[in-house]
Design a protein around this motif. Structure first.
Motif, PDB file in Angstrom:
ATOM      1  N   VAL A   2       2.642  -4.371   7.128  1.00  0.00           N
ATOM      2  CA  VAL A   2       1.329  -4.730   6.603  1.00  0.00           C
ATOM      3  C   VAL A   2       0.235  -4.600   7.670  1.00  0.00           C
ATOM      4  O   VAL A   2      -0.457  -5.558   8.021  1.00  0.00           O
ATOM      5  CB  VAL A   2       1.310  -6.149   5.976  1.00  0.00           C
ATOM      6  CG1 VAL A   2       0.030  -6.351   5.179  1.00  0.00           C
ATOM      7  CG2 VAL A   2       2.509  -6.369   5.092  1.00  0.00           C
ATOM      8  N   SER A   3       0.131  -3.410   8.202  1.00  0.00           N
ATOM      9  CA  SER A   3      -0.963  -3.106   9.133  1.00  0.00           C
ATOM     10  C   SER A   3      -2.287  -3.291   8.397  1.00  0.00           C
ATOM     11  O   SER A   3      -2.364  -3.117   7.194  1.00  0.00           O
ATOM     12  CB  SER A   3      -0.833  -1.655   9.609  1.00  0.00           C
ATOM     13  OG  SER A   3      -2.054  -1.220  10.155  1.00  0.00           O
ATOM     14  N   GLN A   4      -3.310  -3.661   9.155  1.00  0.00           N
ATOM     15  CA  GLN A   4      -4.626  -3.867   8.533  1.00  0.00           C
ATOM     16  C   GLN A   4      -5.443  -2.576   8.505  1.00  0.00           C
ATOM     17  O   GLN A   4      -6.570  -2.579   8.048  1.00  0.00           O
ATOM     18  CB  GLN A   4      -5.425  -4.918   9.320  1.00  0.00           C
ATOM     19  CG  GLN A   4      -4.694  -6.195   9.621  1.00  0.00           C
ATOM     20  CD  GLN A   4      -4.635  -7.120   8.427  1.00  0.00           C
ATOM     21  OE1 GLN A   4      -3.866  -6.863   7.500  1.00  0.00           O
ATOM     22  NE2 GLN A   4      -5.405  -8.158   8.419  1.00  0.00           N
ATOM     23  N   ARG A   5      -4.866  -1.520   9.068  1.00  0.00           N
ATOM     24  CA  ARG A   5      -5.626  -0.280   9.159  1.00  0.00           C
ATOM     25  C   ARG A   5      -5.762   0.413   7.810  1.00  0.00           C
ATOM     26  O   ARG A   5      -4.978   0.185   6.904  1.00  0.00           O
ATOM     27  CB  ARG A   5      -4.910   0.698  10.099  1.00  0.00           C
ATOM     28  CG  ARG A   5      -5.067   0.367  11.560  1.00  0.00           C
ATOM     29  CD  ARG A   5      -4.353   1.449  12.335  1.00  0.00           C
ATOM     30  NE  ARG A   5      -4.364   1.224  13.757  1.00  0.00           N
ATOM     31  CZ  ARG A   5      -3.523   1.853  14.592  1.00  0.00           C
ATOM     32  NH1 ARG A   5      -2.624   2.694  14.111  1.00  0.00           N
ATOM     33  NH2 ARG A   5      -3.584   1.620  15.871  1.00  0.00           N
ATOM     34  N   GLN A  39      -1.394   4.838   4.931  1.00  0.00           N
ATOM     35  CA  GLN A  39      -1.742   3.444   5.189  1.00  0.00           C
ATOM     36  C   GLN A  39      -2.944   2.957   4.357  1.00  0.00           C
ATOM     37  O   GLN A  39      -3.016   1.790   3.986  1.00  0.00           O
ATOM     38  CB  GLN A  39      -2.014   3.298   6.693  1.00  0.00           C
ATOM     39  CG  GLN A  39      -2.380   1.920   7.159  1.00  0.00           C
ATOM     40  CD  GLN A  39      -1.317   0.898   6.875  1.00  0.00           C
ATOM     41  OE1 GLN A  39      -0.149   1.089   7.184  1.00  0.00           O
ATOM     42  NE2 GLN A  39      -1.710  -0.198   6.242  1.00  0.00           N
ATOM     43  N   THR A  91      -4.105  -0.853   2.196  1.00  0.00           N
ATOM     44  CA  THR A  91      -5.211  -1.634   2.762  1.00  0.00           C
ATOM     45  C   THR A  91      -6.355  -1.797   1.763  1.00  0.00           C
ATOM     46  O   THR A  91      -6.873  -2.887   1.576  1.00  0.00           O
ATOM     47  CB  THR A  91      -5.706  -0.972   4.064  1.00  0.00           C
ATOM     48  OG1 THR A  91      -4.628  -0.986   4.993  1.00  0.00           O
ATOM     49  CG2 THR A  91      -6.884  -1.722   4.654  1.00  0.00           C
ATOM     50  N   ARG A 109      -5.197  -4.099  -1.062  1.00  0.00           N
ATOM     51  CA  ARG A 109      -5.169  -5.498  -0.592  1.00  0.00           C
ATOM     52  C   ARG A 109      -6.562  -6.103  -0.602  1.00  0.00           C
ATOM     53  O   ARG A 109      -6.771  -7.214  -1.047  1.00  0.00           O
ATOM     54  CB  ARG A 109      -4.643  -5.553   0.845  1.00  0.00           C
ATOM     55  CG  ARG A 109      -3.167  -5.346   0.971  1.00  0.00           C
ATOM     56  CD  ARG A 109      -2.775  -5.416   2.426  1.00  0.00           C
ATOM     57  NE  ARG A 109      -3.104  -6.716   2.987  1.00  0.00           N
ATOM     58  CZ  ARG A 109      -3.379  -6.935   4.273  1.00  0.00           C
ATOM     59  NH1 ARG A 109      -3.369  -5.938   5.134  1.00  0.00           N
ATOM     60  NH2 ARG A 109      -3.667  -8.147   4.689  1.00  0.00           N
ATOM     61  N   ILE A 132       0.488  -6.472   1.266  1.00  0.00           N
ATOM     62  CA  ILE A 132       1.171  -5.322   0.673  1.00  0.00           C
ATOM     63  C   ILE A 132       1.539  -4.392   1.819  1.00  0.00           C
ATOM     64  O   ILE A 132       0.682  -4.023   2.616  1.00  0.00           O
ATOM     65  CB  ILE A 132       0.254  -4.580  -0.325  1.00  0.00           C
ATOM     66  CG1 ILE A 132      -0.121  -5.501  -1.492  1.00  0.00           C
ATOM     67  CG2 ILE A 132       0.940  -3.319  -0.848  1.00  0.00           C
ATOM     68  CD1 ILE A 132      -1.212  -4.952  -2.384  1.00  0.00           C
ATOM     69  N   ALA A 133       2.821  -4.050   1.896  1.00  0.00           N
ATOM     70  CA  ALA A 133       3.257  -3.201   3.006  1.00  0.00           C
ATOM     71  C   ALA A 133       3.074  -1.730   2.643  1.00  0.00           C
ATOM     72  O   ALA A 133       2.931  -1.376   1.474  1.00  0.00           O
ATOM     73  CB  ALA A 133       4.711  -3.483   3.330  1.00  0.00           C
ATOM     74  N   SER A 134       3.100  -0.910   3.677  1.00  0.00           N
ATOM     75  CA  SER A 134       2.979   0.531   3.476  1.00  0.00           C
ATOM     76  C   SER A 134       4.061   1.203   4.296  1.00  0.00           C
ATOM     77  O   SER A 134       4.477   0.687   5.331  1.00  0.00           O
ATOM     78  CB  SER A 134       1.607   0.998   3.944  1.00  0.00           C
ATOM     79  OG  SER A 134       1.562   2.408   4.018  1.00  0.00           O
TER      80      SER A 134
END
Lengths: 453, 465
Positions: free
Chosen positions: A39-42, B40, B44, B47, B60-62
């Motif tokens: 869950v990177s914020q990028r 990605q 993002t 979310r 939420i994962a990517s």
């Protein structure tokens, strides 16, 4: 001795997280691909390009791709305009299954045609997205042929989502800008004034700067890209100096313009009293005009006396708080640590999505022993370190606001949605005021007993 | 009916993409996480969009696909992503959903997920792959397809329960709406399964021990038993059978399907309550009847004001249908009815609702806001009802917007908005009526002055405002 943070993070993330130990010379890992699943914020390449170009207010921003890319970026930034409002629309080719199978070039050509017929644009940016990169639509060819046909500028932005990260998107945007600047370059023309790079006129921040320069008698040639226009950008090559604020997004354009037009650039920051004063002095020094230097001294004296007085009220109410910072770029993180130091607030955690090595070194320099520094963090890490270091407030992006609130922590919206300016002398007070509004809200008193159970 | 899509350009979208719908659906499953297989940015942006609507943390994962993954296949990224997700979140369910990128490069997530489970020797974790290319449809299709896939994957004909249950397939309702529906079901003493159930997960109470995955949501156990229910009620009135979870339960397990409009508006709520009464073989509880009576009373109180309303209604298809019904039965003319989603029989269904008017509404599917705005202006609309992107029209044409649906980004409290059953419908109607009243009160003095006042010679000019 400060103990190393008991790092609660995945093994592969450990190099991206350091605890500030002044005696240890160890660089943080940064500027690498995000780790899958954490869950990177990028965001993506497209997002980087879109945010940089979006404030060109009379441009038609056409997103070539499926609808999501246009939908999620429609008018989400607080960039203000003194003129055109075109940029606040979101145009998309809305690609469907058939277009993916047979290629999207035809639909793109038709979309450009429709734009031309409906709105008579002078400048269209065409953004590439993930699928477009995969199916191999030739954006440049379609744009070029449209330029020939309609006699307007149709500039491709090579922002295929997966082909790099946000920084690649900044570059793609800068390349598109260079394309426009070159159009009118006249080396014989006498150079004058400055260009402002890396300010997006969020909540009138560009207007504050412009006001300063006007009062000081410094001519502003072009602005990148806050409250900017096509005509203005075309003139940029005749400026004497580029001042670069958000270096993460615009440092590249500064360098390119130096190479191409011989315009030197200096890095500036208008966040915080000291940075604002330093930046104005740097500009005056560069322009080398004695009278200007005097004017700057008089100006900053007058402005800063007043601001410092007002700030004292907030300093008393805020000192001793502990802040966590997680923002997009290094430039902003650095200026935030400085501002917190000024207010007697300790920065206990600082991180960015896209900071560079030298920026992280500066963050280490400015923050205290024990501060957690992290690159490309995720919500789990933010939560762990904010809890561990007892943060009272988080400064961050929109996505992090809900996390802070759920943890019972105050939040400062130093993000692109902000609706009050945080730069310049005016911004210093607004920033302190916002911190006060959130840190000293009576709400936290009510939560305290719950939190201490 | 107008199909905007005859044009090659979408100007200001009135829809989102399939992965958005998939993410929302999984948000209502207990202890679940989503991994988006793609670049990605998708996770993002989605979310951000969901988080600012509910004011809740949305993780939420990517698989964070990059160039290498795109060229050589994203399997490594996907599996690594799943491993990391398991370590960080320990979920009980993982929705593995695709994006434009993964679908275009032809990723076979079904195989990859099966392999991953085998390689990692995972037995106690539900992993549900769903193919949701962003270009395959809007969030509406993504939402229902995901629910369908969840049911296909998990529902069985085995029950550990003694008393039979009913299934409710909730549409994209607010947490407050879902809580209300639960209260109604409890009043009938039903045993029930709501799929999905966002009532707690997207409106979590403050608690000192913050959990990364919010408590609540439909349990796996309950989903497994959906095949044994005595009935399914699906609030997806416009959903295609191929995307319908309840249709699948009927075909596969012979669970009778009742497809109803969202319970907004008197007649729609009546259909729901009467059906519950029939299924429960019980009279309608007095509490509900009192609520109904109050709604009727309120409708009478406001009918004359409502008669001046000319509304444009936009958003997700089922919500648009229900809102049109609410307006129509209260004398508000639904002048423009629009959804960004492709719904071929929208006109047939909508026009049945508006028989009592002398005019025909403009019905648009695959709409964008440029088209909606054009018709809003042509039809003399004085009221907008829909999600917050409609503010685009308010700002330009000064027509007030009643915010309802998803997303609402410029106001607080979307998760607490109640618009279902009699009480909620009446609250929403009050909001609509009050918006009409406010506009009237703001302008009637000047309007009447301009229309009827004859200036007296030598008299002063009246100044307004």
């Amino acid at each position: 001795m400060i103990r190393s943070s008991s790092i609660k993070a995945l093994e592969e993330r450990k190099g991206f997280i350091i605890t500030n130990e002044k005696t240890v010379e160890k660089d943080i890992k940064c500027n690498e691909d995000s780790l899958a699943g954490v869950v990177s914020q990028r965001a993506c390449v497209y997002s980087g390009a879109r945010v940089v170009l979006n404030p060109i207010t009379d441009a038609y921003h056409l997103v070539h791709g499926p609808i999501g890319c246009a939908s999620y970026t429609w008018d989400i930034r607080g960039s203000l305009s003194s003129g055109a409002e075109v940029y606040r629309n979101s145009f998309s080719t809305d690609l469907g299954e058939k277009d993916i199978i047979f290629g999207g070039e035809c639909k793109l050509s038709l979309a450009i045609k429709e734009l031309v017929e409906r709105y008579q644009p002078e400048l269209i940016f065409v953004y590439s997205t993930c699928v477009v990169g995969v199916i191999g639509d030739d954006l440049s060819a379609v744009c070029k042929s449209a330029e020939r046909e309609y006699g307007i500028r149709v500039v491709p932005v090579q922002s295929t989502g997966f082909a790099g990260n946000k920084i690649s998107g900044y570059r793609a945007a800068c390349d598109a800008l260079m394309d426009l600047i070159k159009e009118n370059n006249n080396p014989a023309e006498e150079k004058e004034g400055i260009n402002i790079l890396g300010d997006y006129n969020l909540a009138a921040e560009m207007w504050i700067l412009q006001g300063y320069f006007q009062q000081l008698g410094i001519k502003v040639v072009a602005k990148f890209t806050g409250d900017s226009s096509y005509q203005e950008i075309k003139k940029a090559a005749k400026a004497k100096l580029n001042i670069v604020q958000c270096a993460g997004s615009m440092g590249y354009l500064g360098k390119e313009m130096e190479k191409e037009f011989g315009i030197p650039f200096i890095k500036v920051s208008f966040f915080g009293i000291k940075d604002t004063i330093d930046s104005l002095r740097k500009i005056a020094d560069f322009l080398g005009d004695r009278q200007l230097k005097d004017r700057v001294e008089k100006f900053v004296r007058k402005k800063s006396v007043k601001v410092k007085q007002e700030l004292e009220f907030y300093r008393q109410r805020l000192k001793g708080s502990r802040a966590a910072i997680y923002v997009g770029g290094g430039f902003k993180a650095i200026s935030l640590i400085k501002q917190f130091n000024d207010l007697g607030i300790e920065t206990v955690m600082v991180g960015t999505q896209t900071g560079k090595k030298e920026e992280y070194r500066e963050m280490k320099e400015l923050s205290k022993e024990g501060t957690v520094i992290l690159d490309d963090a995720n919500p789990s890490e933010l939560e762990n370190f904010m809890k561990e270091r007892g943060a009272d407030i988080l400064v961050g992006g929109v996505k992090d606001r809900a996390l802070a609130y759920k943890m019972g922590i105050a939040f400062c919206d130093h993000n692109h949605e902000r609706k009050h300016p945080l730069s310049g002398f005016e911004g210093v007070i607004n920033f302190a005021k916002e911190l006060d509004m959130t840190i000293n809200s009576p709400v936290w008193q009510l939560l305290r007993s719950d939190l201490n159970d | 009916m107008i199909n905007k899509n005859l044009q090659s350009i979408n100007v200001n979208p009135c829809k989102m993409c399939m992965p958005m719908g998939a993410a929302l659906a999984f948000k209502g499953i207990e202890n679940s996480m989503v991994l988006m297989h793609g670049s990605q940015g998708c996770s993002t942006y989605i979310r951000r969009h969901i988080s600012t609507h509910f004011n809740e943390p949305i993780d939420i994962a990517s698989s964070s696909l990059n160039e290498k993954g795109t060229v050589y296949g994203g399997e490594e990224n996907l599996k690594k992503g799943l491993k990391n997700l398991l370590k960080l979140y320990q979920p009980g369910v993982i929705g593995v959903i695709t994006t434009c990128l993964a679908e275009t490069i032809g990723e076979d997530i079904v195989r990859m997920v099966a392999e991953f489970k085998r390689e990692e020797e995972i037995n106690d974790l539900a992993m549900i792959p769903v193919a949701t290319p962003g270009y395959g449809g809007s969030q509406y299709e993504g939402y229902y397809l995901t629910l369908r896939r969840i049911v296909e994957e998990l529902a069985t004909a085995q029950s550990r329960q003694s008393s039979p249950k009913i299934n409710i397939i909730t549409g994209n309702l607010t947490p407050a709406d879902i809580r209300k529906i639960k209260r109604i079901l409890n009043l009938f003493d039903f045993n029930y399964t709501l799929l999905p159930d966002l009532s707690e997960t997207c409106d979590a109470p403050f608690s000192a021990d913050y959990k990364k995955i919010a408590r609540g949501g439909t349990t796996i156990k309950d989903i497994e038993e959906m095949g044994t229910a005595v009935a399914s009620i699906e609030f997806g009135f416009l959903v295609d059978d191929n995307l319908s979870p309840a249709w699948f339960l009927e075909k596969e397990f012979a669970v009778p399907l009742y497809r109803l409009p969202l319970p907004i508006g008197l007649k729609n709520v009546d259909s729901f309550i009467n059906l519950l009464s029939r299924l429960a073989k019980k009279d309608i509880p007095a509490e509900i009847m009192a609520e109904r009576g109050r709604m009727l009373d309120g409708m009478i109180d406001s009918h004359k004001y409502n008669a001046e309303g000319r509304a444009a209604i936009f958003g997700e298809p089922d919500l648009v249908y229900a809102l049109t019904a609410l307006c129509a039965e209260n004398g508000i003319f639904p002048a423009v009815v629009a959804t960004g989603t492709k719904i071929l029989d929208l006109e047939k269904k909508i026009s049945k609702l508006t028989d009592n008017f002398t005019e025909e509404p403009i019905i648009i599917h695959q709409a964008d806001f440029a088209v909606i705005r054009k018709h809003v202006q042509q039809q003399g609309v004085n009221l907008l009802i829909g999600h917050s992107d409609g503010n685009f029209i308010t700002e330009k044409d000064d027509i007030p917007l009643v915010r309802t649906g998803f997303p609402i980004h410029d106001r607080i409290g979307a998760q607490r908005e109640l618009s279902v059953v009699y009480e909620g419908s009446m609250r929403l109607l009050d909001k609509i009526t009050n918006t009409i009243l406010q506009a009237k009160h703001n302008s009637y003095r000047q309007d009447l002055f301009e229309r009827y006042y004859l200036p007296v010679k030598g008299g002063g000019k009246h100044v307004f405002g």
